[in-house]
Design a protein around this motif. Structure first.
Motif, PDB file in Angstrom:
ATOM      1  N   ALA A 220    -125.714 -54.774   2.041  1.00 38.61           N
ATOM      2  CA  ALA A 220    -125.495 -56.322   1.854  1.00 38.61           C
ATOM      3  C   ALA A 220    -124.367 -56.489   0.705  1.00 38.61           C
ATOM      4  O   ALA A 220    -124.302 -57.606   0.258  1.00 38.61           O
ATOM      5  CB  ALA A 220    -126.803 -56.966   1.454  1.00 38.61           C
ATOM      6  N   ILE A 221    -124.032 -55.632  -0.231  1.00 35.47           N
ATOM      7  CA  ILE A 221    -123.445 -55.651  -1.467  1.00 35.47           C
ATOM      8  C   ILE A 221    -122.034 -55.216  -1.072  1.00 35.47           C
ATOM      9  O   ILE A 221    -121.822 -54.339  -0.519  1.00 35.47           O
ATOM     10  CB  ILE A 221    -123.845 -54.617  -2.723  1.00 35.47           C
ATOM     11  N   GLY A 222    -121.126 -56.340  -1.288  1.00 37.07           N
ATOM     12  CA  GLY A 222    -119.654 -55.920  -1.052  1.00 37.07           C
ATOM     13  C   GLY A 222    -118.927 -55.660  -2.353  1.00 37.07           C
ATOM     14  O   GLY A 222    -119.228 -56.484  -3.402  1.00 37.07           O
ATOM     15  N   ARG A 223    -118.132 -54.438  -2.567  1.00 36.14           N
ATOM     16  CA  ARG A 223    -117.183 -54.315  -3.638  1.00 36.14           C
ATOM     17  C   ARG A 223    -115.905 -53.944  -3.352  1.00 36.14           C
ATOM     18  O   ARG A 223    -115.586 -53.632  -2.136  1.00 36.14           O
ATOM     19  CB  ARG A 223    -118.073 -52.917  -4.370  1.00 36.14           C
ATOM     20  N   ARG A 224    -114.913 -54.293  -4.317  1.00 35.00           N
ATOM     21  CA  ARG A 224    -113.606 -54.065  -4.018  1.00 35.00           C
ATOM     22  C   ARG A 224    -112.976 -53.404  -5.328  1.00 35.00           C
ATOM     23  O   ARG A 224    -113.415 -53.709  -6.348  1.00 35.00           O
ATOM     24  CB  ARG A 224    -112.793 -55.232  -3.707  1.00 35.00           C
ATOM     25  N   PRO A 225    -111.704 -52.728  -5.137  1.00 33.27           N
ATOM     26  CA  PRO A 225    -111.181 -52.335  -6.658  1.00 33.27           C
ATOM     27  C   PRO A 225    -111.018 -53.655  -7.427  1.00 33.27           C
ATOM     28  O   PRO A 225    -110.280 -54.354  -6.781  1.00 33.27           O
ATOM     29  CB  PRO A 225    -110.015 -51.339  -6.032  1.00 33.27           C
ATOM     30  N   ALA A 226    -111.063 -53.476  -8.717  1.00 32.32           N
ATOM     31  CA  ALA A 226    -110.773 -54.637  -9.629  1.00 32.32           C
ATOM     32  C   ALA A 226    -109.456 -54.854  -9.442  1.00 32.32           C
ATOM     33  O   ALA A 226    -109.295 -56.253  -9.622  1.00 32.32           O
ATOM     34  CB  ALA A 226    -111.424 -54.208 -11.047  1.00 32.32           C
ATOM     35  N   ASN A 227    -108.569 -54.027  -9.255  1.00 27.49           N
ATOM     36  CA  ASN A 227    -107.107 -54.260  -9.498  1.00 27.49           C
ATOM     37  C   ASN A 227    -106.665 -54.857  -8.250  1.00 27.49           C
ATOM     38  O   ASN A 227    -105.313 -55.475  -8.077  1.00 27.49           O
ATOM     39  CB  ASN A 227    -106.200 -53.031  -9.918  1.00 27.49           C
ATOM     40  N   GLU A 228    -107.284 -54.903  -7.040  1.00 23.22           N
ATOM     41  CA  GLU A 228    -106.939 -55.573  -5.884  1.00 23.22           C
ATOM     42  C   GLU A 228    -107.601 -57.258  -5.961  1.00 23.22           C
ATOM     43  O   GLU A 228    -107.152 -58.020  -5.252  1.00 23.22           O
ATOM     44  CB  GLU A 228    -107.677 -54.986  -4.939  1.00 23.22           C
ATOM     45  N   VAL A 229    -108.780 -57.389  -6.829  1.00 24.20           N
ATOM     46  CA  VAL A 229    -108.978 -58.474  -6.803  1.00 24.20           C
ATOM     47  C   VAL A 229    -108.474 -59.404  -7.850  1.00 24.20           C
ATOM     48  O   VAL A 229    -108.099 -60.541  -7.563  1.00 24.20           O
ATOM     49  CB  VAL A 229    -110.467 -58.417  -7.444  1.00 24.20           C
ATOM     50  N   ARG A 230    -107.972 -58.608  -8.842  1.00 24.14           N
ATOM     51  CA  ARG A 230    -106.955 -59.399  -9.803  1.00 24.14           C
ATOM     52  C   ARG A 230    -106.063 -58.301 -10.326  1.00 24.14           C
ATOM     53  O   ARG A 230    -106.711 -57.347 -11.335  1.00 24.14           O
ATOM     54  CB  ARG A 230    -108.056 -60.018 -11.004  1.00 24.14           C
ATOM     55  N   ASP A 231    -105.104 -58.606 -10.268  1.00 22.34           N
ATOM     56  CA  ASP A 231    -103.945 -57.358 -10.551  1.00 22.34           C
ATOM     57  C   ASP A 231    -103.668 -57.320 -12.181  1.00 22.34           C
ATOM     58  O   ASP A 231    -103.328 -56.210 -12.709  1.00 22.34           O
ATOM     59  CB  ASP A 231    -102.403 -57.591 -10.010  1.00 22.34           C
ATOM     60  N   ASP A 232    -104.375 -58.091 -13.098  1.00 25.90           N
ATOM     61  CA  ASP A 232    -104.272 -57.891 -14.539  1.00 25.90           C
ATOM     62  C   ASP A 232    -105.479 -57.292 -14.946  1.00 25.90           C
ATOM     63  O   ASP A 232    -105.759 -57.411 -16.140  1.00 25.90           O
ATOM     64  CB  ASP A 232    -104.014 -59.100 -15.274  1.00 25.90           C
ATOM     65  N   SER A 233    -106.202 -57.003 -14.136  1.00 25.04           N
ATOM     66  CA  SER A 233    -107.703 -56.462 -14.531  1.00 25.04           C
ATOM     67  C   SER A 233    -107.590 -55.158 -15.391  1.00 25.04           C
ATOM     68  O   SER A 233    -106.908 -54.241 -15.477  1.00 25.04           O
ATOM     69  CB  SER A 233    -108.428 -56.109 -13.379  1.00 25.04           C
ATOM     70  N   ASP A 234    -108.341 -55.132 -16.305  1.00 21.92           N
ATOM     71  CA  ASP A 234    -108.562 -54.026 -17.331  1.00 21.92           C
ATOM     72  C   ASP A 234    -109.360 -52.870 -16.803  1.00 21.92           C
ATOM     73  O   ASP A 234    -109.484 -51.908 -17.566  1.00 21.92           O
ATOM     74  CB  ASP A 234    -109.164 -54.503 -18.747  1.00 21.92           C
ATOM     75  N   LEU A 235    -110.150 -53.140 -15.501  1.00 21.99           N
ATOM     76  CA  LEU A 235    -110.894 -52.065 -15.076  1.00 21.99           C
ATOM     77  C   LEU A 235    -110.212 -51.106 -14.112  1.00 21.99           C
ATOM     78  O   LEU A 235    -110.828 -50.415 -13.483  1.00 21.99           O
ATOM     79  CB  LEU A 235    -112.182 -52.980 -14.264  1.00 21.99           C
ATOM     80  N   GLY A 236    -109.054 -51.308 -13.890  1.00 25.29           N
ATOM     81  CA  GLY A 236    -108.291 -50.513 -12.855  1.00 25.29           C
ATOM     82  C   GLY A 236    -108.927 -50.406 -11.512  1.00 25.29           C
ATOM     83  O   GLY A 236    -108.983 -51.684 -11.026  1.00 25.29           O
ATOM     84  N   ALA A 237    -109.003 -49.462 -10.749  1.00 30.93           N
ATOM     85  CA  ALA A 237    -109.557 -49.183  -9.625  1.00 30.93           C
ATOM     86  C   ALA A 237    -111.048 -49.292  -9.387  1.00 30.93           C
ATOM     87  O   ALA A 237    -111.687 -49.041  -8.324  1.00 30.93           O
ATOM     88  CB  ALA A 237    -108.926 -48.364  -8.738  1.00 30.93           C
ATOM     89  N   ARG A 238    -111.698 -49.401 -10.502  1.00 29.53           N
ATOM     90  CA  ARG A 238    -113.209 -49.417 -10.492  1.00 29.53           C
ATOM     91  C   ARG A 238    -113.850 -50.412  -9.585  1.00 29.53           C
ATOM     92  O   ARG A 238    -113.396 -51.568  -9.707  1.00 29.53           O
ATOM     93  CB  ARG A 238    -113.838 -49.589 -11.695  1.00 29.53           C
TER      94      ARG A 238
END
Length: 294
Positions: A220-238
């Protein structure tokens, strides 16, 4: 973009500059407060350009999974007081844990502005930067703060039931909230984690990392790479949390247990004074002396 300032009501102001959005309150001598507001406003317009100028360094990890001590020299490349405060707030948390100075940005900005109110005649003041709050409390003063256990709760009575009081003698000067429903990205599934700490910058980092730890695997938990959600994310592809559906009670408890373990570890190291962890209608409170289930 230019900074904007407005008086919301007697003793309350709104400062806004790009993504920085502050609500400020103060009590005390009117002349002292006017001087403090003017000083805060004078400093406020400088903060965003300073941070933008150091953004590349601020998005680099203070420590990383592969090289936990690799960026100790990174502090030497920072110049601005807010940037240095961000790095210093994150460093004690970075034992083998991925964290960048951006984890402390909102709390550090709030601290920079509340400093203008630490003067004779100002009894108490608070700077709220999107839920990350820096406090000034003169001796003998206190402040009551409403804590929202779930950002979906809009009615005042639901929020007020989790209110807390901070006294000057408590040495708590920072409050911060993090979770997957907030404006920042989260690796965990907490609806909200609210932390009290010695400073707003420290509370900001602790809330982020405890919220990351409130986690469990479930379809039930959805996740996506951080840099796909926001391209300036400091979390990279986590992978960051983008959806949390209905979870069985056992999963909720396991996720909260994981967050409690991290919060306890931070309490034992003196990095936070109290944490309120909330998920799916269940809450835990962790302090140096007490853990409460709700």
């Amino acid at each position: 973009m230019t900074a904007a300032r407005a008086e919301l009501a007697p003793g309350r102001w709104h400062f806004q500059h790009g993504p920085i959005d502050l609500v400020i309150g103060a009590d005390g001598d009117a002349r002292a407060i006017r001087a403090a507001v003017d000083a805060a406003w004078g400093r406020f317009g400088e903060v965003l350009p300073e941070l933008v100028g150091e953004l590349r360094q601020l998005r680099a990890p203070v420590s990383g999974e592969r090289a936990p001590h690799a960026t100790l020299a990174g502090r030497e490349r920072l110049r601005g007081p807010v940037a240095l405060r961000m790095w210093d707030a994150c460093a004690p948390f970075a034992r083998g844990t991925f964290v960048t100075p951006m984890a402390a940005v909102a709390g550090s900005v709030a601290e920079e502005i509340v400093a203008a109110f630490r003067r004779d005649g100002v009894r108490r003041a608070w700077v709220n930067n999107g839920g990350d709050i820096a406090l000034h409390l003169a001796p003998g003063e206190s402040l009551r703060v409403a804590v929202c256990a779930d950002p979906r709760e809009r009615e005042a009575r639901e929020i007020a039931r989790n209110s807390l009081r901070v006294d000057a003698a408590d040495r708590v000067r920072g409050i911060a909230t993090s979770g997957w429903r907030g404006r920042s990205q989260s690796l965990g599934i907490a609806d909200a984690v609210t932390v009290l700490a010695a400073s707003a910058a420290q509370a900001d980092v602790a809330a982020t990392l405890v919220a990351n730890a409130v986690d469990v695997e479930h379809p039930a938990i959805g996740r996506r790479p951080a840099n796909e959600v926001r391209d300036d994310s400091d979390l990279g592809a986590r992978p960051v949390t983008v959806e949390v559906g209905e979870l069985p009670p056992s999963c909720v408890e396991r996720a909260l247990d994981a967050g409690v373990r991290r919060a306890r570890a931070f309490v034992e190291r003196g990095l936070l004074a109290q944490a309120l962890l909330s998920l799916a209608g269940r809450s835990r409170i962790v302090t140096a002396m007490l853990e409460v289930h709700r």
